[in-house]
Design a protein around this motif. Structure first.
Motif, PDB file in Angstrom:
ATOM      1  N   PHE A 195      45.824 -18.760  54.530  1.00 45.30           N
ATOM      2  CA  PHE A 195      44.784 -18.630  53.514  1.00 45.30           C
ATOM      3  C   PHE A 195      44.930 -19.608  52.349  1.00 45.30           C
ATOM      4  N   ARG A 196      45.915 -20.495  52.408  1.00 46.00           N
ATOM      5  CA  ARG A 196      46.130 -21.415  51.295  1.00 46.00           C
ATOM      6  C   ARG A 196      45.024 -22.468  51.273  1.00 46.00           C
ATOM      7  N   HIS A 197      44.236 -22.470  50.212  1.00 49.99           N
ATOM      8  CA  HIS A 197      43.160 -23.450  50.094  1.00 49.99           C
ATOM      9  C   HIS A 197      42.580 -23.398  48.689  1.00 49.99           C
ATOM     10  N   ALA A 198      42.263 -24.565  48.145  1.00 52.96           N
ATOM     11  CA  ALA A 198      41.564 -24.671  46.866  1.00 52.96           C
ATOM     12  C   ALA A 198      40.163 -25.201  47.158  1.00 52.96           C
ATOM     13  N   TYR A 199      39.174 -24.353  47.015  1.00 56.68           N
ATOM     14  CA  TYR A 199      37.802 -24.760  47.320  1.00 56.68           C
ATOM     15  C   TYR A 199      37.294 -25.792  46.316  1.00 56.68           C
ATOM     16  N   THR A 200      36.558 -26.776  46.826  1.00 55.27           N
ATOM     17  CA  THR A 200      35.903 -27.758  45.971  1.00 55.27           C
ATOM     18  C   THR A 200      34.463 -27.325  45.736  1.00 55.27           C
ATOM     19  N   PRO A 201      33.839 -27.808  44.667  1.00 52.65           N
ATOM     20  CA  PRO A 201      32.415 -27.497  44.455  1.00 52.65           C
ATOM     21  C   PRO A 201      31.538 -27.922  45.635  1.00 52.65           C
ATOM     22  N   THR A 202      31.878 -29.040  46.268  1.00 49.77           N
ATOM     23  CA  THR A 202      31.093 -29.490  47.420  1.00 49.77           C
ATOM     24  C   THR A 202      31.166 -28.494  48.559  1.00 49.77           C
ATOM     25  N   GLU A 203      32.365 -27.984  48.838  1.00 47.29           N
ATOM     26  CA  GLU A 203      32.515 -26.993  49.905  1.00 47.29           C
ATOM     27  C   GLU A 203      31.729 -25.724  49.603  1.00 47.29           C
ATOM     28  N   LEU A 204      31.781 -25.277  48.376  1.00 48.32           N
ATOM     29  CA  LEU A 204      31.071 -24.056  48.013  1.00 48.32           C
ATOM     30  C   LEU A 204      29.561 -24.260  48.019  1.00 48.32           C
ATOM     31  N   SER A 205      29.127 -25.459  47.666  1.00 45.52           N
ATOM     32  CA  SER A 205      27.689 -25.743  47.638  1.00 45.52           C
ATOM     33  C   SER A 205      27.054 -25.638  49.015  1.00 45.52           C
ATOM     34  N   GLU A 206      27.855 -25.809  50.066  1.00 46.63           N
ATOM     35  CA  GLU A 206      27.314 -25.676  51.422  1.00 46.63           C
ATOM     36  C   GLU A 206      26.721 -24.298  51.661  1.00 46.63           C
ATOM     37  N   TRP A 207      27.184 -23.320  50.909  1.00 50.37           N
ATOM     38  CA  TRP A 207      26.731 -21.950  51.114  1.00 50.37           C
ATOM     39  C   TRP A 207      25.485 -21.595  50.307  1.00 50.37           C
ATOM     40  N   LEU A 208      25.090 -22.428  49.381  1.00 48.08           N
ATOM     41  CA  LEU A 208      23.968 -22.065  48.513  1.00 48.08           C
ATOM     42  C   LEU A 208      22.669 -21.811  49.282  1.00 48.08           C
ATOM     43  N   CYS A 259      46.819 -20.011  47.128  1.00 48.98           N
ATOM     44  CA  CYS A 259      47.705 -19.073  46.444  1.00 48.98           C
ATOM     45  C   CYS A 259      47.552 -19.258  44.930  1.00 48.98           C
ATOM     46  N   GLY A 260      48.402 -18.607  44.157  1.00 49.61           N
ATOM     47  CA  GLY A 260      48.283 -18.676  42.708  1.00 49.61           C
ATOM     48  C   GLY A 260      46.948 -18.106  42.272  1.00 49.61           C
ATOM     49  N   ASP A 261      46.253 -18.853  41.410  1.00 48.61           N
ATOM     50  CA  ASP A 261      44.952 -18.400  40.922  1.00 48.61           C
ATOM     51  C   ASP A 261      43.803 -19.079  41.655  1.00 48.61           C
ATOM     52  N   ALA A 262      44.044 -19.539  42.891  1.00 47.83           N
ATOM     53  CA  ALA A 262      43.013 -20.274  43.634  1.00 47.83           C
ATOM     54  C   ALA A 262      41.763 -19.434  43.842  1.00 47.83           C
ATOM     55  N   ALA A 263      41.911 -18.146  44.112  1.00 48.18           N
ATOM     56  CA  ALA A 263      40.746 -17.304  44.375  1.00 48.18           C
ATOM     57  C   ALA A 263      39.902 -17.103  43.119  1.00 48.18           C
ATOM     58  N   VAL A 264      40.548 -16.829  41.990  1.00 47.94           N
ATOM     59  CA  VAL A 264      39.755 -16.612  40.776  1.00 47.94           C
ATOM     60  C   VAL A 264      39.099 -17.910  40.323  1.00 47.94           C
ATOM     61  N   ARG A 265      39.760 -19.038  40.526  1.00 47.32           N
ATOM     62  CA  ARG A 265      39.141 -20.313  40.168  1.00 47.32           C
ATOM     63  C   ARG A 265      37.948 -20.618  41.066  1.00 47.32           C
ATOM     64  N   TRP A 267      43.318  -7.857  43.299  1.00 54.74           N
ATOM     65  CA  TRP A 267      43.646  -8.231  41.923  1.00 54.74           C
ATOM     66  C   TRP A 267      45.141  -8.089  41.642  1.00 54.74           C
ATOM     67  N   THR A 268      45.937  -7.754  42.676  1.00 59.92           N
ATOM     68  CA  THR A 268      47.377  -7.543  42.466  1.00 59.92           C
ATOM     69  C   THR A 268      48.237  -8.480  43.294  1.00 59.92           C
ATOM     70  N   ASP A 269      47.641  -9.529  43.853  1.00 62.84           N
ATOM     71  CA  ASP A 269      48.415 -10.463  44.658  1.00 62.84           C
ATOM     72  C   ASP A 269      49.583 -11.032  43.840  1.00 62.84           C
ATOM     73  N   ARG A 270      50.758 -11.085  44.458  1.00 60.09           N
ATOM     74  CA  ARG A 270      51.964 -11.511  43.739  1.00 60.09           C
ATOM     75  C   ARG A 270      51.829 -12.919  43.167  1.00 60.09           C
ATOM     76  N   ALA A 271      51.188 -13.803  43.937  1.00 58.38           N
ATOM     77  CA  ALA A 271      51.026 -15.180  43.454  1.00 58.38           C
ATOM     78  C   ALA A 271      50.065 -15.236  42.274  1.00 58.38           C
ATOM     79  N   LEU A 272      49.026 -14.384  42.267  1.00 56.54           N
ATOM     80  CA  LEU A 272      48.115 -14.341  41.127  1.00 56.54           C
ATOM     81  C   LEU A 272      48.846 -13.831  39.894  1.00 56.54           C
ATOM     82  N   LEU A 273      49.677 -12.811  40.067  1.00 55.71           N
ATOM     83  CA  LEU A 273      50.419 -12.286  38.921  1.00 55.71           C
ATOM     84  C   LEU A 273      51.339 -13.350  38.339  1.00 55.71           C
TER      85      LEU A 273
END
Length: 295
Positions: free
Chosen positions: A230-243, A264-270, A11-17
Motif C-alpha cells: 500500500f505504499r504510495h504517494a498519490y499525485t494530483p494527476t493520478e487523482l484527477s483521473e477519477w474526476l 505510509c506516514g501521512d500519505a493517506a491524509v495528504r 485514523w490510528t495507523d502507527r505510521a500516521l501517529l
C-alpha cells in the motif's frame, strides 16, 4: 446533488501517529478521533475486521464525533470468508465449528455492537471486503446473498479482490447481482498491469451511496508486507483521473465516500486533502466535504 465525503481508511495507523500529523494534546485515543473529525467527515474503521467490536467502543466513537460524521465499518473476517484466528473470536465461540450457525452468532454480536453508531446516524455503511479466493460463481453468490440476508436492514457495500468479478464478460452480471442485493459496489484504485490488478470500475448499484477506496499504486500490490502493498504517494494527476468517474457517480447517488488506504506516514491524509482540493476546483457545484467544522 450528491454529498461527497473525503477521508481515510483508519485514523490510528502507527505510521500516521509517528508522522506528526496529530498535534500535541491530541495524541491519546480520544484526542486523535476528535482531531480527525475536525479535518475529515468520514473514516473507515478497520479494527472490526480483526476482532469483533463491542458496544462500548461504538459509543465512544459516537460521542467523540459530531453529528453528520460517518463511519464505514469493515465486516469481521469470519463474515467474509477470510482466515480467522481462534483468538479473534470471543472465548465462548472459539471451539464452535466454522459453520453457518457460527457466522449467524458472530453477525448478531457484530450488529449489536454497532447499533449505537447506526442509531445516531453515524454509520455510513458496512464494508464486506471479500478475499481473492472468492471468485465469481453460484457458490460465491449464494455466500454473499446469505450475508446480505443477515444484514438485510443495514447499509451494505461489497469490495471484491478477485478481478474476475469485473472482467468485461462478467461485469454486467456482477453489477446486476449487487443491485438486486441493494449493495453498494465499492470502486477501487490499484496499480494496473498486474495479475491481481482490479479495474477502476465504478458502477452505480444503489442510489443511496457510492464508495471509492484508493489503495495506492505499488508494484507490490498483492504481495509482500502491508507497507509494500500500500505504499504510495498519490499525485494530483493520478487523482484527477477519477474526476470524470466521480462526476458520473454524483449524478446518480445521494452520497459518495472517497477513502484513502495508501501508506505510509501521512500519505493517506495528504492524498485526501489533495482530492478535496481537486473536487472543489473541478466540481464546484457538488457538496464536497473534506473537513467538518464544528458549530
Amino acid at each position: 446533488m450528491a454529498r461527497i465525503l473525503v477521508g481515510t481508511c483508519g485514523w490510528t495507523d502507527r505510521a500516521l501517529l509517528a508522522s506528526g500529523w496529530y498535534p500535541s494534546g491530541h495524541r491519546d485515543a480520544e484526542g486523535r478521533l476528535r482531531h480527525y473529525a475536525t479535518r475529515f467527515p468520514v473514516v473507515e474503521a478497520d479494527s472490526p475486521y480483526y476482532a469483533l467490536p463491542d458496544e462500548r467502543t461504538s459509543c465512544q466513537w459516537r460521542d467523540r464525533t459530531p453529528p453528520g460524521f460517518r463511519f464505514d465499518v469493515k465486516a469481521f473476517s469470519l463474515l467474509t470468508g477470510h482466515p480467522t484466528r481462534p483468538s479473534a473470536l470471543p472465548p465462548d465461540l472459539r471451539a464452535h465449528p466454522r459453520d453457518a450457525s457460527l457466522r449467524q452468532e458472530v453477525w448478531t454480536r457484530y450488529a449489536r455492537a454497532l447499533t449505537p453508531l447506526r442509531a445516531s446516524g453515524r454509520l455510513g455503511t458496512l464494508v464486506f471486503q471479500y478475499p481473492p479466493s472468492l471468485g465469481p460463481g453460484p457458490a460465491a453468490e449464494a455466500f454473499i446473498r446469505t450475508a446480505r440476508d443477515r444484514a438485510r436492514d443495514w447499509p451494505f457495500a461489497v469490495e471484491f479482490r478477485d478481478p474476475a468479478w469485473w472482467h468485461p464478460d462478467r461485469a454486467r452480471r456482477t453489477s446486476a447481482f449487487l443491485t438486486d442485493l441493494d449493495a453498494t459496489a465499492v470502486a477501487v484504485d490499484t496499480p494496473q498491469g498486474l495479475p491481481t490488478s482490479l479495474p477502476p470500475t465504478a458502477p452505480v448499484t444503489t442510489a443511496r451511496l457510492s464508495v471509492i477506496r484508493f489503495h495506492g499504486r505499488s508494484r507490490h500490490w498483492g504481495t509482500g508486507t502491508k507497507e509494500d502493498r500500500f505504499r504510495h504517494a498519490y499525485t494530483p494527476t493520478e487523482l484527477s483521473e477519477w474526476l470524470p468517474r466521480i462526476r458520473t457517480l454524483a449524478a446518480a447517488t445521494e452520497e459518495i465516500h472517497i477513502l484513502f488506504n495508501n501508506c505510509c506516514g501521512d500519505a493517506a491524509v495528504r492524498a485526501a486533502e489533495t482530492m478535496r482540493g481537486l473536487l472543489a476546483a473541478q466540481l464546484p457545484h457538488q457538496r464536497t466535504t473534506g473537513r467538518h467544522v464544528p458549530t
